[in-house]
Write a protein that holds these residues in place. Structure first.
Motif, PDB file in Angstrom:
ATOM      1  N   TRP A 148       0.706  -1.052  -0.010  1.00  0.00           N
ATOM      2  CA  TRP A 148       0.060  -0.184  -0.049  1.00  0.00           C
ATOM      3  C   TRP A 148       0.791   1.330   0.020  1.00  0.00           C
ATOM      4  O   TRP A 148       0.539   2.227  -0.619  1.00  0.00           O
ATOM      5  CB  TRP A 148      -0.929  -0.069   1.210  1.00  0.00           C
ATOM      6  N   GLN A 149       1.998   1.106   0.628  1.00  0.00           N
ATOM      7  CA  GLN A 149       3.031   2.465   0.552  1.00  0.00           C
ATOM      8  C   GLN A 149       3.442   2.698  -1.000  1.00  0.00           C
ATOM      9  O   GLN A 149       3.666   3.761  -0.923  1.00  0.00           O
ATOM     10  CB  GLN A 149       4.076   1.933   1.564  1.00  0.00           C
ATOM     11  N   LYS A 150       3.487   1.789  -1.662  1.00  0.00           N
ATOM     12  CA  LYS A 150       4.044   1.817  -3.025  1.00  0.00           C
ATOM     13  C   LYS A 150       3.108   1.844  -4.182  1.00  0.00           C
ATOM     14  O   LYS A 150       3.409   1.875  -5.185  1.00  0.00           O
ATOM     15  CB  LYS A 150       5.068   0.588  -3.268  1.00  0.00           C
ATOM     16  N   HIS A 151       1.844   2.154  -3.541  1.00  0.00           N
ATOM     17  CA  HIS A 151       0.654   2.325  -4.663  1.00  0.00           C
ATOM     18  C   HIS A 151       1.043   3.477  -5.529  1.00  0.00           C
ATOM     19  O   HIS A 151       0.353   3.572  -6.621  1.00  0.00           O
ATOM     20  CB  HIS A 151      -0.714   2.315  -4.011  1.00  0.00           C
ATOM     21  N   SER A 152       1.672   4.532  -5.064  1.00  0.00           N
ATOM     22  CA  SER A 152       1.791   5.704  -5.747  1.00  0.00           C
ATOM     23  C   SER A 152       3.373   6.140  -5.149  1.00  0.00           C
ATOM     24  O   SER A 152       3.912   5.660  -4.093  1.00  0.00           O
ATOM     25  CB  SER A 152       0.851   6.857  -5.503  1.00  0.00           C
ATOM     26  N   SER A 153       3.709   7.397  -5.600  1.00  0.00           N
ATOM     27  CA  SER A 153       4.831   8.046  -4.609  1.00  0.00           C
ATOM     28  C   SER A 153       4.679   8.623  -3.332  1.00  0.00           C
ATOM     29  O   SER A 153       5.411   9.104  -2.813  1.00  0.00           O
ATOM     30  CB  SER A 153       5.425   9.302  -5.640  1.00  0.00           C
ATOM     31  N   GLN A 154       3.143   8.567  -3.005  1.00  0.00           N
ATOM     32  CA  GLN A 154       2.995   9.033  -1.694  1.00  0.00           C
ATOM     33  C   GLN A 154       2.650   8.083  -0.662  1.00  0.00           C
ATOM     34  O   GLN A 154       2.051   6.975  -0.956  1.00  0.00           O
ATOM     35  CB  GLN A 154       1.576   9.860  -1.927  1.00  0.00           C
TER      36      GLN A 154
END
Length: 274
Positions: A148-154
């Motif tokens: 979930w941390q890597k779903h986007s750059s956020q």
């Protein structure tokens, strides 16, 4: 619920004595005279209490990614700025409380870190004055749901699952720890050392971080700065080693204490989300 201080391996109930609702309010009211509480008589044994997060409902939890030099990289250039993200108060849990493993992920990770608790309001604080704004220090497990941390750059989703960050067991006041810049930090999973470093090897030291954060936000009593983790967290290992239900995670920081949590089945710990 209340808050207190450790006196002779027992607990003095400060909430009952002062009428202030929580530790953040106590810090705001009594800073910089923290330490007088050690003269009070204890009310409870340590075995009789359950631990809340040190600051259960902070206005801000400001976090730094990684932030330690590892052996062999002393000559590496420092990045210009740290990678910064924030956590919500509801993502925290106390010492000896369960860490619920999210049902939607098999990549639940640990990160041992030193937490800094702010003692007074400050804006655009000079680095040379920054340490005078510190109320104290604690241990923090920046529990991270990596997919979930890597779903986007956020980082926000992977850092804010309910009760996934251990925070405790207590705050050591800055008068008892005047120099936090040379503390050994160790993370253990089921007794096996996974992370080991020293706060002297921080890339961005505590005073720098306080000054930097205060440039863009007002730091207030009870705000928490989580100062980053060394290598050795699960996703950095070869092969990766993520947490499983039943694992015991311990974050030990010299002169601060040991934070301990057991990874639990999220579906059986719904009461911890209320």
């Amino acid at each position: 619920m209340s808050y207190g201080c450790i006196v002779d391996q027992a607990v003095c109930d400060l909430g009952r004595r002062t009428g202030l609702p929580d530790l953040a309010s106590h810090i705001a009211d009594r800073f910089p005279t923290l330490g007088w509480e050690a003269d009070l008589a204890p009310d409870y044994s340590l075995s009789a209490i359950r631990y809340l997060p040190v600051i259960p409902d902070p206005r801000k939890v400001l976090c730094v990614a990684t932030n330690y030099r590892e052996p062999g990289d002393d000559g590496a250039a420092r990045p210009e700025y740290p990678l910064v993200f924030s956590r919500f108060g509801i993502s925290q849990t106390g010492h000896e409380e369960p860490l619920p493993k999210p049902e939607v992920s098999e990549k639940f990770d640990y990160e041992g870190e030193l937490a800094v608790i702010i003692g007074k309001t400050g804006r655009r604080i000079a680095e040379a004055e920054a340490m005078t704004y510190v109320a104290g220090y604690s241990c923090f497990n920046d529990g991270s749901v990596r997919d979930w941390q890597k779903h986007s750059s956020q980082f926000t989703p992977g850092k804010n699952f309910a009760r996934t960050a251990g925070f405790g067991p207590w705050m050591v006041t800055s008068d008892e720890l005047p120099d936090p810049g040379a503390l050994d930090l160790v993370t253990r999973v089921n007794g096996e050392t996974r992370q080991r470093n020293n706060t002297s090897r921080m890339i961005f030291p505590i005073a720098w971080l306080i000054s930097y954060f205060s440039q863009f936000t007002v730091l207030e009593p009870g705000d928490v700065i989580v100062t980053g983790t060394p290598s050795g967290f699960g996703s950095s290992r070869q092969p990766p080693e993520f947490l499983k239900i039943g694992d015991t995670v311990e974050i030990e920081i010299e002169r601060v204490g040991t934070l301990r949590n057991v990874v639990a089945d999220e579906s059986q710990n719904q009461d911890n989300f209320r």
